[in-house]
Design an enzyme around this catalytic site. Structure first.
Site, PDB file in Angstrom:
ATOM      1  N   MET A 117     126.171  12.867 131.759  1.00 23.29           N
ATOM      2  CA  MET A 117     125.708  11.481 131.715  1.00 23.29           C
ATOM      3  C   MET A 117     124.949  11.042 132.969  1.00 23.29           C
ATOM      4  SD  MET A 117     126.582  10.686 128.725  1.00 23.29           S
ATOM      5  CE  MET A 117     126.445   8.912 128.590  1.00 23.29           C
ATOM      6  N   ARG A 118     124.433  11.992 133.715  1.00 29.58           N
ATOM      7  CA  ARG A 118     123.665  11.655 134.917  1.00 29.58           C
ATOM      8  C   ARG A 118     122.236  12.137 134.750  1.00 29.58           C
ATOM      9  NH1 ARG A 118     125.852   8.343 138.955  1.00 29.58           N
ATOM     10  NH2 ARG A 118     128.090   8.377 138.614  1.00 29.58           N
ATOM     11  N   ASN A 170     118.872  20.323 127.254  1.00 32.38           N
ATOM     12  CA  ASN A 170     119.768  19.208 126.941  1.00 32.38           C
ATOM     13  C   ASN A 170     119.903  19.087 125.427  1.00 32.38           C
ATOM     14  OD1 ASN A 170     121.292  16.770 127.400  1.00 32.38           O
ATOM     15  ND2 ASN A 170     119.475  15.605 126.782  1.00 32.38           N
ATOM     16  N   ASN A 195     130.874  20.419 123.002  1.00 35.15           N
ATOM     17  CA  ASN A 195     129.730  21.347 122.973  1.00 35.15           C
ATOM     18  C   ASN A 195     129.970  22.538 123.886  1.00 35.15           C
ATOM     19  OD1 ASN A 195     127.297  20.388 121.273  1.00 35.15           O
ATOM     20  ND2 ASN A 195     128.115  18.517 122.205  1.00 35.15           N
ATOM     21  N   HIS A 229     120.482  16.205 122.496  1.00 35.68           N
ATOM     22  CA  HIS A 229     120.434  14.754 122.296  1.00 35.68           C
ATOM     23  C   HIS A 229     120.827  14.442 120.854  1.00 35.68           C
ATOM     24  CE1 HIS A 229     119.253  10.664 123.075  1.00 35.68           C
ATOM     25  NE2 HIS A 229     118.657  10.666 121.900  1.00 35.68           N
TER      26      HIS A 229
HETATM   27  C1  GRF Z   1     127.033  14.878 122.466  1.00 38.48           C
HETATM   28  O1  GRF Z   1     126.922  14.034 121.355  1.00 38.48           O
HETATM   29  C2  GRF Z   1     125.683  15.119 123.069  1.00 38.48           C
HETATM   30  O2  GRF Z   1     124.639  15.103 122.142  1.00 38.48           O
HETATM   31  C3  GRF Z   1     125.533  13.943 123.996  1.00 38.48           C
HETATM   32  O3  GRF Z   1     126.827  13.746 124.520  1.00 38.48           O
HETATM   33  C4  GRF Z   1     127.808  14.220 123.600  1.00 38.48           C
HETATM   34  C5  GRF Z   1     128.711  15.180 124.339  1.00 38.48           C
HETATM   35  O4  GRF Z   1     129.874  15.476 123.655  1.00 38.48           O
HETATM   36  N1  GRF Z   1     124.503  14.209 124.976  1.00 38.48           N
HETATM   37  P1  GRF Z   1     130.873  16.604 124.205  1.00 38.48           P
HETATM   38  O5  GRF Z   1     131.284  16.218 125.618  1.00 38.48           O
HETATM   39  O6  GRF Z   1     130.161  17.917 124.161  1.00 38.48           O
HETATM   40  O7  GRF Z   1     132.031  16.552 123.280  1.00 38.48           O
END
Ligand code: GRF
Length: 204
Positions: free
Chosen positions: A90-91, A107, A14, A109
């Site tokens: 992830m925090r 964020n 992303n 999701h």
């Molecule tokens: C994505 O699926 C996002 O929705 C979730 O974590 C993933 C992150 O993927 N929160 P990346 O690190 O951007 O490849």
């Protein structure tokens, strides 16, 4: 042109989609800082390749999560970012960050909130057997996964799908939707009232 700080914990696809959109001119933003909650993730390599300054934390830094978030908030304030973009971070985001950037943290999701909250949104939707899932971009507040929703996009689960193909579909949608939503923010078109958002026309 808005300034972004992007928080990651992993591969950073992303982040890459956001950086690519800024480079193509589809997103009027600049990523000023990438913060990672882990030191050895590929997302940091992506940031470095794009010439973006990075700050990497590790597990020990989060022994006191408030101190960690205070340090992150300081770095983001110093970088003068307008919005904090969580992209696979992830925090939990805690008080020092929420206070420094009220209604300025977003964020993504990988499910249609309020369904399938938590870290396994894709797996949980697939295991439940829903026929439509999707992607949500929302503001972050003290209620985990419950901040005002800015945009959602549906993804149909068809009979040919397995978990892997669903993950691919979800990620493909994420990589389009996140830059689009950030562009709405850049245009000043998103307002919040009563815990919901309104996408309005810009009067600029
Ligand atoms: C994505 O699926 C996002 O929705 C979730 O974590 C993933 C992150 O993927 N929160 P990346 O690190 O951007 O490849």
């Amino acid at each position: 042109m808005i300034k972004l700080g992007v928080l990651i914990s992993g591969s950073g696809t992303n982040l890459q989609a956001i950086v690519d959109a800024t480079q193509k001119g589809a997103l009027s933003a600049r990523v000023e800082l990438v913060v990672s909650s882990k030191p050895d993730v590929f997302g940091l390599d992506r940031a470095k390749a794009a010439g973006i300054p990075t700050l990497a934390l590790c597990k020990e830094d989060y022994v006191d999560p408030l101190t960690a978030d205070a340090a992150i908030a300081r770095a983001l304030v110093e970088a003068e970012v307008d919005y904090v973009v969580l992209a696979g971070y992830m925090r939990m985001v805690r008080e020092p960050l929420l206070t420094a950037f009220p209604n300025r943290i977003v964020n993504i999701h990988p499910a249609l909130l309020p369904s399938f909250v938590g870290a396994q949104g894709i797996e949980d939707a697939f295991a439940y057997g829903v026929k439509v899932t999707g992607v949500t971009v929302h503001f972050v507040n003290e209620d985990y996964d419950k901040g005002p929703i800015i945009a959602q996009r549906a993804v149909v689960i068809d009979e040919a799908d397995n978990l892997e193909s669903l993950e691919e579909k979800i990620h493909a949608v994420e990589h389009v939707l996140y830059p689009e939503v950030l562009q709405l923010l850049a245009e000043g078109r998103v307002s919040i009232a009563n815990n919901t958002t309104c996408i309005g026309n810009t009067n600029r």
